[in-house]
Design a protein around this motif. Structure first.
Motif, short mmCIF file in Angstrom:
data_model
loop_
_atom_site.label_atom_id
_atom_site.label_comp_id
_atom_site.label_asym_id
_atom_site.label_seq_id
_atom_site.Cartn_x
_atom_site.Cartn_y
_atom_site.Cartn_z
N VAL A 199 0.85 -1.18 0.00
CA VAL A 199 0.00 0.00 0.00
C VAL A 199 0.89 1.24 0.00
N ILE A 200 0.36 2.33 -0.56
CA ILE A 200 1.11 3.59 -0.57
C ILE A 200 1.02 4.21 0.82
N VAL A 201 2.17 4.57 1.38
CA VAL A 201 2.19 5.19 2.70
C VAL A 201 2.66 6.64 2.66
N GLY A 202 3.18 7.07 1.51
CA GLY A 202 3.63 8.46 1.40
C GLY A 202 4.18 8.74 0.02
N THR A 203 4.44 10.03 -0.22
CA THR A 203 5.05 10.47 -1.47
C THR A 203 6.20 11.40 -1.13
N VAL A 204 7.34 11.17 -1.76
CA VAL A 204 8.53 11.97 -1.49
C VAL A 204 8.37 13.35 -2.11
N GLY A 205 8.67 14.38 -1.32
CA GLY A 205 8.66 15.76 -1.80
C GLY A 205 10.08 16.19 -2.14
N ARG A 206 10.35 17.44 -1.93
CA ARG A 206 11.67 17.95 -2.30
C ARG A 206 12.72 17.65 -1.23
N ALA A 244 16.81 12.86 -6.34
CA ALA A 244 16.50 11.75 -7.25
C ALA A 244 15.26 10.98 -6.79
N LEU A 245 14.90 11.10 -5.52
CA LEU A 245 13.71 10.41 -4.99
C LEU A 245 12.44 11.22 -5.16
N ARG A 246 12.58 12.48 -5.48
CA ARG A 246 11.43 13.39 -5.54
C ARG A 246 10.30 12.86 -6.43
N GLY A 247 9.08 12.88 -5.88
CA GLY A 247 7.90 12.45 -6.62
C GLY A 247 7.60 10.96 -6.54
N LEU A 248 8.49 10.18 -5.97
CA LEU A 248 8.25 8.73 -5.88
C LEU A 248 7.25 8.41 -4.78
#
Length: 170
Positions: free
Chosen positions: A5-12, A73-77
């Protein structure tokens, strides 16, 4: 293995030492982002090395992400973790059970597909992908009288303008 399950989204990126902001998408932020917790992002397993709240934002440092370039590089994942099987009532559904269901009208005519579920204070909304684009459908019994996960469909009884544009009366 449990369902992911999705638990979060990486920001900046936050700072120079590899920290990132995270938009939590779970009710269990403390557990999902505790030091040592593992999440998957872009096919890569990341282990939480530290986390804190700064000005109302969750800031996380992952092991192996040591500088700002690696953090960017993780941003938006999306961050995924093993889901927890919780019992549901007869009229409750996990988001993962709804996403991908075919949306049909009461006569069985295809309307589209459930692409996501949004949770808002007033009510939940189904994001239905239609030929005219994505539409938001309030997840209430009047508009969504039937959910049949086993059959892979959700019945939507649309009111005018819910799923398509209504021409002006003039």
């Amino acid at each position: 293995m449990a369902e992911q399950v999705i638990v979060g989204t990486v920001g900046r990126a936050h700072g120079l030492r590899g920290e990132v902001t995270v938009r939590p998408r779970t009710d269990s932020v403390g557990d999902r982002f505790a030091v040592g917790a593992a999440v998957v992002a872009g096919g890569r397993t990341l282990t939480v090395a530290a986390q804190s709240w700064q000005q109302g934002r969750l800031v996380v440092r992952f092991a192996g992400v040591a500088d700002r370039t690696a953090a960017e590089a993780l941003r938006g994942l999306d961050l995924w973790a093993d889901g927890v099987e919780e019992p549901t009532d007869a009229d409750e559904y996990h988001d993962t059970a709804l996403i991908g269901l075919a949306a049909v009208d009461p006569s069985g005519r295809p309307l589209g597909e459930v692409a996501a579920v949004q949770h808002h204070p007033a009510q939940d909304l189904l994001v239905v992908r239609t030929p005219a684009g994505e539409r938001l459908v309030p997840f209430v019994a009047t508009l969504v009288p039937e959910v049949d996960v086993a059959a892979g469909r959700v019945v939507i009884d649309p009111i005018p303008g819910l799923l398509e544009e209504v021409p002006d009366a003039d």
